[in-house]
Design a protein around this motif. Sequence first.
Motif, PDB file in Angstrom:
ATOM      1  N   LEU A  52       0.864  -1.190   0.000  1.00  0.00           N
ATOM      2  CA  LEU A  52       0.000   0.000   0.000  1.00  0.00           C
ATOM      3  C   LEU A  52       0.892   1.228   0.000  1.00  0.00           C
ATOM      4  CD1 LEU A  52      -2.793   1.423   0.456  1.00  0.00           C
ATOM      5  CD2 LEU A  52      -2.341   1.222   2.885  1.00  0.00           C
ATOM      6  N   HIS A  73       1.050   5.446   0.062  1.00  0.00           N
ATOM      7  CA  HIS A  73       0.317   6.691   0.327  1.00  0.00           C
ATOM      8  C   HIS A  73       1.254   7.830  -0.043  1.00  0.00           C
ATOM      9  CE1 HIS A  73      -1.047  10.032   2.932  1.00  0.00           C
ATOM     10  NE2 HIS A  73      -2.237   9.578   2.611  1.00  0.00           N
ATOM     11  N   SER A 131      -3.591   7.444  -2.552  1.00  0.00           N
ATOM     12  CA  SER A 131      -3.120   6.103  -2.199  1.00  0.00           C
ATOM     13  C   SER A 131      -3.412   5.103  -3.291  1.00  0.00           C
ATOM     14  CB  SER A 131      -3.823   5.621  -0.927  1.00  0.00           C
ATOM     15  OG  SER A 131      -3.532   6.475   0.121  1.00  0.00           O
ATOM     16  N   THR A 132      -2.586   4.082  -3.330  1.00  0.00           N
ATOM     17  CA  THR A 132      -2.884   2.953  -4.215  1.00  0.00           C
ATOM     18  C   THR A 132      -2.262   1.695  -3.615  1.00  0.00           C
ATOM     19  OG1 THR A 132      -2.906   2.179  -6.496  1.00  0.00           O
ATOM     20  CG2 THR A 132      -0.843   3.143  -5.721  1.00  0.00           C
ATOM     21  N   MET A 133      -2.653   0.577  -4.173  1.00  0.00           N
ATOM     22  CA  MET A 133      -2.151  -0.717  -3.706  1.00  0.00           C
ATOM     23  C   MET A 133      -1.490  -1.376  -4.905  1.00  0.00           C
ATOM     24  SD  MET A 133      -2.650  -2.379  -0.793  1.00  0.00           S
ATOM     25  CE  MET A 133      -3.811  -3.342   0.091  1.00  0.00           C
ATOM     26  N   ILE A 134      -0.257  -1.868  -4.735  1.00  0.00           N
ATOM     27  CA  ILE A 134       0.375  -2.514  -5.891  1.00  0.00           C
ATOM     28  C   ILE A 134       0.769  -3.949  -5.567  1.00  0.00           C
ATOM     29  CG2 ILE A 134       1.208  -0.411  -7.012  1.00  0.00           C
ATOM     30  CD1 ILE A 134       3.966  -0.996  -5.798  1.00  0.00           C
TER      31      ILE A 134
END
Lengths: 410, 515
Positions: free
Chosen positions: A65, A67, A72-75
């Motif tokens: 995750l 930020h 924010s994003t999840m990779i």
Amino acid sequence: MKFNIRHIVFLLAILLLFVSISFTSVLKETENISGVLLTKQTTFEAGNNIKLVFKLNIPARTDLLLHSSYGSTMIAPDNFNTGQFTIPEFISYKKGVVTYTLFHDTKVLTQGSICVTSNEKTKVHLESYIGPPSIIAGGKDYTMQVVLPTDSYDNPMPDSTAVLMKHQFLSIEKERMIYSKDMIGWINIFSYKPSGRLLLFSKVGNTVSKEFTVDVFPDLPENFTILPQRRHTYADGNQITKFITSIIKDEHGNIISDGTLVDFVIKDTSGALLRTQGTTISGQAIAKMLHPDHEETWKVKAYVHGMAESDTLEVRYTRVIEDFDVQFREDNREITIGPLMSFMEQLIPDGAIVKVNVSKEGKKLDILVKTSSKGLVKFLLQEGFYPSGTYDIDIEALGVRKTYKNIALQ
Amino acid sequence: MIGWNRNIYRSLIFLSFIGVIALMLFGIGQTLSYLNTGADRTSMLHLALKKDEVYLPKVKWEDTLNPGRPIEKQTLQDIEQDYLNSWYIRNTAYQTNTIEGIDDYYTKSARKNIIKLVQANSQKDIAVHSTTINHNIELDFYSADGQLVVLSDKNVQEYQRVYKGEKLLSESKIQSDYQILLMLEDGFWRIRHIVKEETYPLDTKEQGNTFAKVLNGKIYINDNEYQIKGINYYPQQTPWNMFGDEFDRNVIAKDFDIMNKAGLNTIRIFVPYEAFGKAKIDTAKLDKLKQVLDEAETKNLKVVVTLFDFYGDYSVIDWTLTHRHAEQIVSAFANHKAILAWDIKNEPNLDFESRGKENVLAWLKEMIQQVKQYDPNHLVTIGWSNTESVHLLQNEVDMISFHYYNDIDQFNADYLEVNFQNKKPIVLQEFGLPSSRGFWNPLGPSEKKQAAYHKQFQEVIKQNNLHYLSWTLYDFEEVPEGVVGKLPWRKHKQKHFGFIDRKGKKKAAFEFIAK
């Protein structure tokens, strides 16, 4: 179908195998997975490929995750079950602290942060904001030049980036080196005494800005004088007098801006006010006014409202005639006035106003007004309006007044 | 016959003529009204966007001194409004993965970054539900022409939940510093740059309760141990509408006398969220609440105030509004001596299914912190509707409250589970039995049975040394639909929980109200 013991043993063995596999995978899930960041570097320049490598004690499916400044994003890891993550460009290109959290399913394995800085090796881009776009001469007013240097990934350059600020005004050319703070570099440029045009420019590294212009307008006007300009001094009610201001300047000697409105106020001997206006061109305003039609002394004063005023000017007009003829005809019902002659004994130009006051036994009945034509004015007192009797007739033209008492109308 | 036919034809022709005319008129009318529709001219002024307050995190301007130029109050307000809107719009964008409104609050070069993030998240089916809780803003710079500002926003607390599809991946709270550059474009203050400068561990200020406190599972008020012997209270005439137009302090004072005489020492009252004005508290209602608390203080009763009654949104984007609601109420009574505890919400576990358990729990957890922040003096609890939920947020609350309407004989078994390894006081916050025998419930319990129930419960309470608040003082004439729905037999049941009947006569159960 016959079963022998070998078949059963074989089947049991397979069953056992499956059970043990499923158990081990269940066990794996519940084991303590931990992750440590192997990547030593924690500060990156924007635009570089950022790879974060985590060491997992057991290969497992993880997510990262992130930020960042913009959200924010999840990779997912680059390869399944490894701990290597490539930070997507929209995060690795943007300045700011990036907080990461490594997850296995919903369990936090490790967290920390890396820092993306602006990339000073790339070409600098400049955004300049100049305002206000026009200021007043004299050194009290100023304009502000704000420069936003960014790298080619549109990240603000770090504090203390050197910004060269330059400006030109008439024969002056000045430059100053400043250092950016809070994303921007800025200076105030105060006006000089003269009015004119200020050209601004800035430079960071090798990047130059375009040219910016700020107009420096003259300051407030100072008091001024006015002069009359006329063909003659006679009160003929026909010619036009011009009132002209001196060249109006501000306190620094700049001619005030073209189009400044000057209001002329004329006070006549009876105290009535006349007004006329003009706008300045090259500092001078011209206003016009018709000559009075009788002897008169005007007091003229001009104003630039709220800022400056002129001295008071006195203008005299002399009368054009001493006397005129009056003839009563048709039982005194037709009154002919004239010929009205001007200062050189020429006929007065058409349009001179003649007023006749008609009254009876001291009571005003009517005021008849006509304008002259070829020097003559004719009034008819008709029977329907003026029954037979004696009337007082009072005639006024070009400032001369003649009274006829007890005129009998049949 | 021919005459008849002719008349029929005539009337047909006549009617069809009228019909055609009517249709034409209708058609013309529709065309005209269509031509009158379209964008409202006022929309050019961007007024509509600012009308509703949808995002109200706590904002504090730390400092507006800056080297550029002094700032005007009006501009400061505009900047604050647009800056908060930019957060709101951004949060919404990441939640829904759409970019509605981003144009208004981010300049062309800044919005690219958001759009890229939205695209990436939407490809991976990731949704981020987030909100900011507070902003501490310093003005770093304001340009001479009033078109550009630089702000530092320090210690911004952000809460976020990340979902992949329907699955919750993570929940976190982050505290960061931002520096932001905004420009005035088209009447909007738009974000040009935003840089996250620093991330801090969260401040967790654990403040001790100074007025009421909990030590080793016991409640203390002014250092004296306190045993709750209480009742849930609504005035008889205005159930579920205690602070409405018919509010009467005298009625409440008389009821307090009855309770006092019966040996009760605590009441529980309810503050409805919407009726109290949501984010903008109705001051008249707040004043009525103060009167109730003042009256309780003079009558020596302690009060458990249940907040957010009838609230049911819980969505992250709605958080800040509820925070402002709580702030205004809680801070107003932070020093009130009559309050024992703030009950965050009545039976929130009933919303788990419809609103999502993680939504409800996250909201509660943050709300507890909000309430404690504004009132460190009183206790905080949550009124769970059953014994299964009591373990939730156990560490966050000061005392654990639950309601019990199941079979009384089951109680001891259920209570064992609750009491298991618990160092916090346990409050039986609602229990009771309606004496509802009648037309709608011919086999329902009688008043006698109700009395027996309370007698038995008092014994159980004594056995376990329980804090308790029974439901409720009065039988009611009317029960609003919002409470138990429309069905008459349900309403009927709800009307008969009282210790005192509709005529004001004490029922048999009254004897066991406090002993």
